[in-house]
Design a protein around this motif. Structure first.
Motif, PDB file in Angstrom:
ATOM      1  N   ILE A  31      30.801  44.673  41.934  1.00  0.00           N
ATOM      2  CA  ILE A  31      29.353  44.613  41.702  1.00  0.00           C
ATOM      3  C   ILE A  31      28.622  45.164  42.917  1.00  0.00           C
ATOM      4  CG2 ILE A  31      27.371  43.108  41.281  1.00  0.00           C
ATOM      5  CD1 ILE A  31      29.230  41.157  39.901  1.00  0.00           C
ATOM      6  N   GLY A  32      27.856  46.241  42.717  1.00  0.00           N
ATOM      7  CA  GLY A  32      27.141  46.880  43.819  1.00  0.00           C
ATOM      8  C   GLY A  32      28.090  47.735  44.630  1.00  0.00           C
ATOM      9  N   ALA A  33      28.637  48.768  44.000  1.00  0.00           N
ATOM     10  CA  ALA A  33      29.773  49.500  44.576  1.00  0.00           C
ATOM     11  C   ALA A  33      29.440  50.270  45.841  1.00  0.00           C
ATOM     12  CB  ALA A  33      30.344  50.457  43.529  1.00  0.00           C
ATOM     13  N   GLY A  34      28.179  50.717  45.999  1.00  0.00           N
ATOM     14  CA  GLY A  34      27.854  51.535  47.166  1.00  0.00           C
ATOM     15  C   GLY A  34      28.663  52.815  47.155  1.00  0.00           C
ATOM     16  N   THR A  35      29.393  53.066  48.212  1.00  0.00           N
ATOM     17  CA  THR A  35      30.238  54.267  48.307  1.00  0.00           C
ATOM     18  C   THR A  35      31.543  54.127  47.541  1.00  0.00           C
ATOM     19  OG1 THR A  35      31.332  53.474  50.312  1.00  0.00           O
ATOM     20  CG2 THR A  35      29.336  54.785  50.610  1.00  0.00           C
ATOM     21  N   GLY A  36      31.817  52.943  47.014  1.00  0.00           N
ATOM     22  CA  GLY A  36      33.091  52.700  46.333  1.00  0.00           C
ATOM     23  C   GLY A  36      34.163  52.170  47.254  1.00  0.00           C
ATOM     24  N   LEU A  37      33.788  51.837  48.486  1.00  0.00           N
ATOM     25  CA  LEU A  37      34.762  51.405  49.490  1.00  0.00           C
ATOM     26  C   LEU A  37      35.640  50.251  49.010  1.00  0.00           C
ATOM     27  CD1 LEU A  37      35.782  51.397  52.527  1.00  0.00           C
ATOM     28  CD2 LEU A  37      34.062  49.622  52.896  1.00  0.00           C
ATOM     29  N   LEU A  38      35.023  49.172  48.514  1.00  0.00           N
ATOM     30  CA  LEU A  38      35.790  47.991  48.140  1.00  0.00           C
ATOM     31  C   LEU A  38      36.743  48.297  46.994  1.00  0.00           C
ATOM     32  CD1 LEU A  38      33.027  45.223  48.347  1.00  0.00           C
ATOM     33  CD2 LEU A  38      34.761  45.807  50.055  1.00  0.00           C
ATOM     34  N   SER A  39      36.274  49.056  46.010  1.00  0.00           N
ATOM     35  CA  SER A  39      37.138  49.439  44.889  1.00  0.00           C
ATOM     36  C   SER A  39      38.341  50.244  45.379  1.00  0.00           C
ATOM     37  CB  SER A  39      36.353  50.266  43.872  1.00  0.00           C
ATOM     38  OG  SER A  39      35.376  49.493  43.222  1.00  0.00           O
ATOM     39  N   LEU A  40      38.102  51.158  46.285  1.00  0.00           N
ATOM     40  CA  LEU A  40      39.184  51.993  46.810  1.00  0.00           C
ATOM     41  C   LEU A  40      40.198  51.173  47.598  1.00  0.00           C
ATOM     42  CD1 LEU A  40      36.947  54.982  47.890  1.00  0.00           C
ATOM     43  CD2 LEU A  40      38.833  55.138  46.241  1.00  0.00           C
ATOM     44  N   MET A  41      39.719  50.228  48.392  1.00  0.00           N
ATOM     45  CA  MET A  41      40.629  49.396  49.183  1.00  0.00           C
ATOM     46  C   MET A  41      41.477  48.504  48.283  1.00  0.00           C
ATOM     47  SD  MET A  41      38.257  48.472  52.506  1.00  0.00           S
ATOM     48  CE  MET A  41      39.611  47.906  53.544  1.00  0.00           C
ATOM     49  N   VAL A  42      40.865  47.951  47.246  1.00  0.00           N
ATOM     50  CA  VAL A  42      41.625  47.130  46.301  1.00  0.00           C
ATOM     51  C   VAL A  42      42.636  47.985  45.558  1.00  0.00           C
ATOM     52  CG1 VAL A  42      41.458  45.778  44.176  1.00  0.00           C
ATOM     53  CG2 VAL A  42      39.860  45.355  46.051  1.00  0.00           C
ATOM     54  N   ALA A  43      42.219  49.172  45.124  1.00  0.00           N
ATOM     55  CA  ALA A  43      43.118  50.061  44.382  1.00  0.00           C
ATOM     56  C   ALA A  43      44.329  50.463  45.203  1.00  0.00           C
ATOM     57  CB  ALA A  43      42.354  51.302  43.928  1.00  0.00           C
TER      58      ALA A  43
END
Length: 222
Positions: A31-43
């Motif tokens: 929620i609130g991805a911004g640059t996508g940093l958190l999604s990328l780190m989790v992935a």
């Protein structure tokens, strides 16, 4: 958009948690991805399918570009939308969010800055409503907040039926007595709380070994 060290800490801590405890996690919501940093780190650490939602068009564009350039592009999906428009039946096993800080603080007058740093579009209460709507019964969520705001959020989460199961308290250095950020893992079932502390720098202003161990898979140089 800038990438902040505290967001990197949340991403690494959450990805580590999922790698160890996320065996039943198939779908993740950012929620609130911004640059996508958190999604990328989790992935990078977990094989779940990840949906990232971002309201700001510029940030959403950065997320799309970063997702497309990553090795996990087939598992990363960006929705440019207000999270409150997501269909109620869309359920996720885990939610990660780095929400706007300083809910009660004075605003700067810069609309984009205020949206990023204040809860102008999604208050903590509204965020918890969204999480309750989209989190599966056995799911968990990760949140990063200033340490001074965290206790307020924790109380609100408990009122909404969520209990903190892990907390990472972060200090700038071993020379600082006060924590400045906290990452919490919450779920609907009460239970034992695991408390962990992290100093970013040691007394000589060098990264501490725990910080290096946590972030080494994500930083080019540590």
């Amino acid at each position: 958009m800038k990438v902040c060290t505290d967001a990197c800490i949340q991403g690494a801590f959450t990805a580590q948690h999922l790698a160890l405890h996320g065996h039943a996690v198939n779908r993740v919501l950012d929620i609130g991805a911004g640059t996508g940093l958190l999604s990328l780190m989790v992935a990078q650490r977990h094989v779940a399918d990840i949906t990232a939602v971002e309201l700001d068009p510029g940030a959403a564009l950065q997320s799309r570009e970063n997702f497309a350039a990553s090795p996990w592009a087939d598992r990363l999906h960006l929705r440019e939308a207000d999270i409150r428009t997501l269909p109620a039946g869309d359920q996720f096993d885990f939610i990660i969010t780095n929400p706007p800080f300083y809910e009660a603080a004075l605003k700067s007058g810069d609309a984009k800055k205020d949206q990023a740093m204040h809860a102008t579009n999604l208050s903590y209460a509204a965020l918890l409503e969204v999480i309750a709507t989209h989190l599966t019964i056995a799911g968990q969520f990760s949140v990063l907040l200033p340490y001074t705001e965290f206790e307020q959020f924790k109380k609100m989460a408990e009122e909404a039926g969520f209990y903190m199961r892990r907390i990472l308290r972060v200090r700038q250095s071993s020379r600082h007595s006060a924590y400045f950020r906290a990452v919490g893992i919450f779920e609907r079932a009460p239970g034992e709380l695991v408390t962990e502390d992290l100093d970013i720098y040691d007394a000589n202003n060098v990264y501490t070994l725990p910080f290096v161990d946590l972030l080494r898979d994500y930083y080019f140089k540590l």
